[in-house]
Design a protein around this motif. Structure first.
Motif, PDB file in Angstrom:
ATOM      1  N   ARG A  94       0.539  -1.122  -0.104  1.00  0.00           N
ATOM      2  CA  ARG A  94      -0.083  -0.073   0.021  1.00  0.00           C
ATOM      3  C   ARG A  94       0.878   1.614  -0.033  1.00  0.00           C
ATOM      4  O   ARG A  94       1.803   1.729   0.584  1.00  0.00           O
ATOM      5  CB  ARG A  94      -0.835   0.269   1.061  1.00  0.00           C
ATOM      6  N   VAL A  95       0.634   2.695  -1.334  1.00  0.00           N
ATOM      7  CA  VAL A  95       1.496   3.468  -0.518  1.00  0.00           C
ATOM      8  C   VAL A  95       1.078   4.245   0.465  1.00  0.00           C
ATOM      9  O   VAL A  95      -0.412   4.847  -0.141  1.00  0.00           O
ATOM     10  CB  VAL A  95       0.919   4.159  -2.114  1.00  0.00           C
ATOM     11  N   ARG A  96       0.880   5.023   1.285  1.00  0.00           N
ATOM     12  CA  ARG A  96       0.472   5.363   2.071  1.00  0.00           C
ATOM     13  C   ARG A  96       0.048   6.607   1.961  1.00  0.00           C
ATOM     14  O   ARG A  96       1.745   7.452   1.514  1.00  0.00           O
ATOM     15  CB  ARG A  96       0.845   4.836   3.360  1.00  0.00           C
ATOM     16  N   ALA A  97      -0.311   7.301   2.905  1.00  0.00           N
ATOM     17  CA  ALA A  97       0.135   9.111   2.702  1.00  0.00           C
ATOM     18  C   ALA A  97       0.602   9.480   4.444  1.00  0.00           C
ATOM     19  O   ALA A  97       0.548   8.552   5.000  1.00  0.00           O
ATOM     20  CB  ALA A  97      -1.036  10.233   3.249  1.00  0.00           C
ATOM     21  N   VAL A 146      -9.073  -2.540   2.867  1.00  0.00           N
ATOM     22  CA  VAL A 146      -9.081  -3.347   4.284  1.00  0.00           C
ATOM     23  C   VAL A 146      -9.957  -4.659   4.113  1.00  0.00           C
ATOM     24  O   VAL A 146      -9.262  -5.927   4.232  1.00  0.00           O
ATOM     25  CB  VAL A 146      -9.701  -2.793   5.808  1.00  0.00           C
ATOM     26  N   LYS A 147     -10.817  -4.340   3.202  1.00  0.00           N
ATOM     27  CA  LYS A 147     -11.539  -5.949   3.088  1.00  0.00           C
ATOM     28  C   LYS A 147     -11.975  -5.981   1.722  1.00  0.00           C
ATOM     29  O   LYS A 147     -12.070  -5.067   1.609  1.00  0.00           O
ATOM     30  CB  LYS A 147     -13.229  -5.525   4.051  1.00  0.00           C
ATOM     31  N   LEU A 419      -4.075  12.099   5.832  1.00  0.00           N
ATOM     32  CA  LEU A 419      -3.455  11.197   6.741  1.00  0.00           C
ATOM     33  C   LEU A 419      -4.426  10.806   7.412  1.00  0.00           C
ATOM     34  O   LEU A 419      -3.979   9.669   8.219  1.00  0.00           O
ATOM     35  CB  LEU A 419      -2.843  12.214   7.369  1.00  0.00           C
ATOM     36  N   TYR A 420      -5.861  11.225   7.722  1.00  0.00           N
ATOM     37  CA  TYR A 420      -6.784  10.886   8.588  1.00  0.00           C
ATOM     38  C   TYR A 420      -7.430   9.343   8.277  1.00  0.00           C
ATOM     39  O   TYR A 420      -7.114   8.350   8.734  1.00  0.00           O
ATOM     40  CB  TYR A 420      -7.757  11.668   8.508  1.00  0.00           C
ATOM     41  N   LEU A 425      -6.484   3.361   8.088  1.00  0.00           N
ATOM     42  CA  LEU A 425      -6.215   2.081   7.399  1.00  0.00           C
ATOM     43  C   LEU A 425      -5.332   1.266   7.728  1.00  0.00           C
ATOM     44  O   LEU A 425      -5.218  -0.183   7.796  1.00  0.00           O
ATOM     45  CB  LEU A 425      -6.009   2.433   6.238  1.00  0.00           C
ATOM     46  N   ASP A 426      -4.589   1.974   8.880  1.00  0.00           N
ATOM     47  CA  ASP A 426      -3.582   1.194   9.481  1.00  0.00           C
ATOM     48  C   ASP A 426      -4.095   0.767  10.740  1.00  0.00           C
ATOM     49  O   ASP A 426      -3.601  -0.669  10.918  1.00  0.00           O
ATOM     50  CB  ASP A 426      -2.782   2.494   9.987  1.00  0.00           C
ATOM     51  N   SER A 427      -5.041   0.748  11.642  1.00  0.00           N
ATOM     52  CA  SER A 427      -5.848   0.289  12.103  1.00  0.00           C
ATOM     53  C   SER A 427      -6.310  -0.625  11.808  1.00  0.00           C
ATOM     54  O   SER A 427      -6.930  -2.416  12.422  1.00  0.00           O
ATOM     55  CB  SER A 427      -6.994   1.595  13.302  1.00  0.00           C
TER      56      SER A 427
END
Length: 438
Positions: A94-97, A146-147, A419-420, A425-427
């Motif tokens: 995943r490409v994250r902000a 995520v799903k 970022l939010y 998604l990180d959680s």
């Protein structure tokens, strides 16, 4: 000629860009920023130079395994083609902000030649501007979820094929995808009139009084055999989320979802929808069980209740032709039929549009401040944001009515919201709308 396709989502597709001049970042000797479509991509200094062709991947895109491994981007080096190299992507690709040294990075850039080599296509085919998530049938990237939707097995597919289906998708279409404004700004002329509205962060909702199939009785089927005319369709109200039709009046439909917020709210408004009309809007607030539809984005709605704001109204013919009302007609429809519409902030020619006025703003707070100074404020009073949110609105939606059957629709989201979403998604938490699409 190499075949480039967008199969998953245009907003998360890759695109070939000409690299502009990188710029220095504060307190970052080894990193530089590159401006792409109004966003910033933070990358290693010296890795990509001005004038190079590169492939841009936006935040929350998920790269394919082949690309991640071939470009040696996995953090776990044993997954890379060259196991002596270590990247920074996790196993989910995943490409994250990210916020790096005070600068928000909203994407990833890879040299076009590297992407071409991994997928074994001529680099000359990756021309500036081409967008794709598949090359020659091979997946390059997709929207990160995520799903993921569970693939139907053979028995499920057979049962679905046999099941009685009242609602024809073409008579109750999903809402069109809203494209990223900064990636599509070039499609607009200076003389286009832009209608800017507050972008609400809830869950998509649609409802319509549309023609549906009737399940005929055995007696009616018998009558048809002797050429007696029997009505095969009727008009009924149907509700839906962004992807799923909630046809509760179909006794054969299986309902596997836990919270059917869409039908619950739809039942409250069905008598306000005329025949052959479909309304599209955003539901914000809470489920009846007290869960936030979107955490941090409840807009002052009373707990246990949800509020709908329309952003689109369409007329559907019996033949499946769709005609949209103009924005001013949507406003009139909402007022005459007892609906709210998304708050309008501004309208004017594109040449007069300054997106910086709408970036990282609490629209309701700014509206009050402008009125206090004797100014006009926004065109409509915005909904208040939540105290447990980011401190700014999600962003804006931009509509252009050119007199066609369907308007042009765009969106812009703030860095703070990216970022939010990344943190959410990180959680591993799946919001209500994403769960419905899976």
């Amino acid at each position: 000629m190499t075949k480039f396709e967008i199969i998953d989502s245009a907003n998360y597709a890759a695109q070939v860009v000409r690299v502009p001049a990188p710029f220095a970042l504060p307190n970052a000797d080894r990193l530089v920023g590159v401006g792409v479509f109004g966003y910033t991509v933070v990358t290693a200094k010296g890795g990509i130079s001005e004038g190079d062709l590169a492939v841009f991947f936006p935040a929350e895109a998920q790269l394919s395994t082949a690309l991640t491994s071939g470009a040696n981007l996995f953090r776990h080096s044993e997954l890379n083609t060259d196991q002596s190299k270590t990247g920074y992507l996790e196993d989910n690709r995943r490409v994250r902000a990210l916020k790096l040294r005070g600068t928000v990075s909203n994407g990833l850039l890879l040299p076009a030649a590297e992407v071409a080599a991994i997928f074994r296509v001529p680099v000359a085919d990756l021309t500036e501007g081409v967008a794709f998530d598949h090359i020659g049938g091979a997946e390059v990237s997709r929207k990160y979820r995520v799903k993921e939707p569970a693939p139907a097995n053979a028995r499920e597919k057979a049962n679905l094929k046999k099941a009685f289906k009242r609602v024809d998708d073409k008579l109750f279409p999903v809402h069109i995808e809203t494209d990223q404004y900064l990636r599509n700004e070039h499609l607009l002329s200076d003389d286009d009139v832009l209608i800017v509205t507050q972008k609400l962060h809830g869950t998509s909702f649609r409802a319509g009084r549309v023609p549906v199939r009737r399940k005929l009785t055995w007696l009616e089927r018998l009558a048809q055999r002797v050429r007696v005319r029997v009505a095969e369709s009727e008009v009924d109200t149907v509700f839906g989320s962004r992807q799923v039709i909630k046809d509760v009046n179909n006794p054969n439909q299986q309902h596997f979802y836990g919270t059917d917020l869409w039908t619950e709210h739809g039942k409250q408004i069905e008598d306000r929808i005329p025949s052959n009309v479909i309304v599209y809007g955003e539901l914000v607030g809470w489920t009846k069980d007290g869960a936030a539809i979107q955490k941090g984005h409840t807009y002052g709605v009373e707990p246990g209740t949800a509020e709908l704001s329309l952003y689109r109204v369409s007329i559907i013919t019996d033949a499946g032709e769709l005609y949209d009302l103009s924005w001013d007609q949507v406003r009139t429809f909402a007022n005459e039929h007892g609906f709210k519409h998304v708050p309008e902030l501004w309208r004017g020619f594109k040449r007069d549009f300054d997106i910086e006025q709408f970036q990282e703003v609490d629209f309701a707070k700014k509206h009050r401040a402008l009125l206090a100074l004797g100014g006009p404020g926004w065109a409509d009073e915005p909904l208040p944001i939540s105290a447990d949110g980011t401190g700014a609105d999600e962003g804006i939606a931009i509509r252009v009515d050119r007199g066609g059957r369907v308007p042009l629709l765009f969106k812009y989201k703030n860095d703070s919201h990216y970022l939010y979403e990344t943190a959410q998604l990180d959680s591993g938490e799946v919001d209500l709308e994403s769960a419905e699409a899976a």
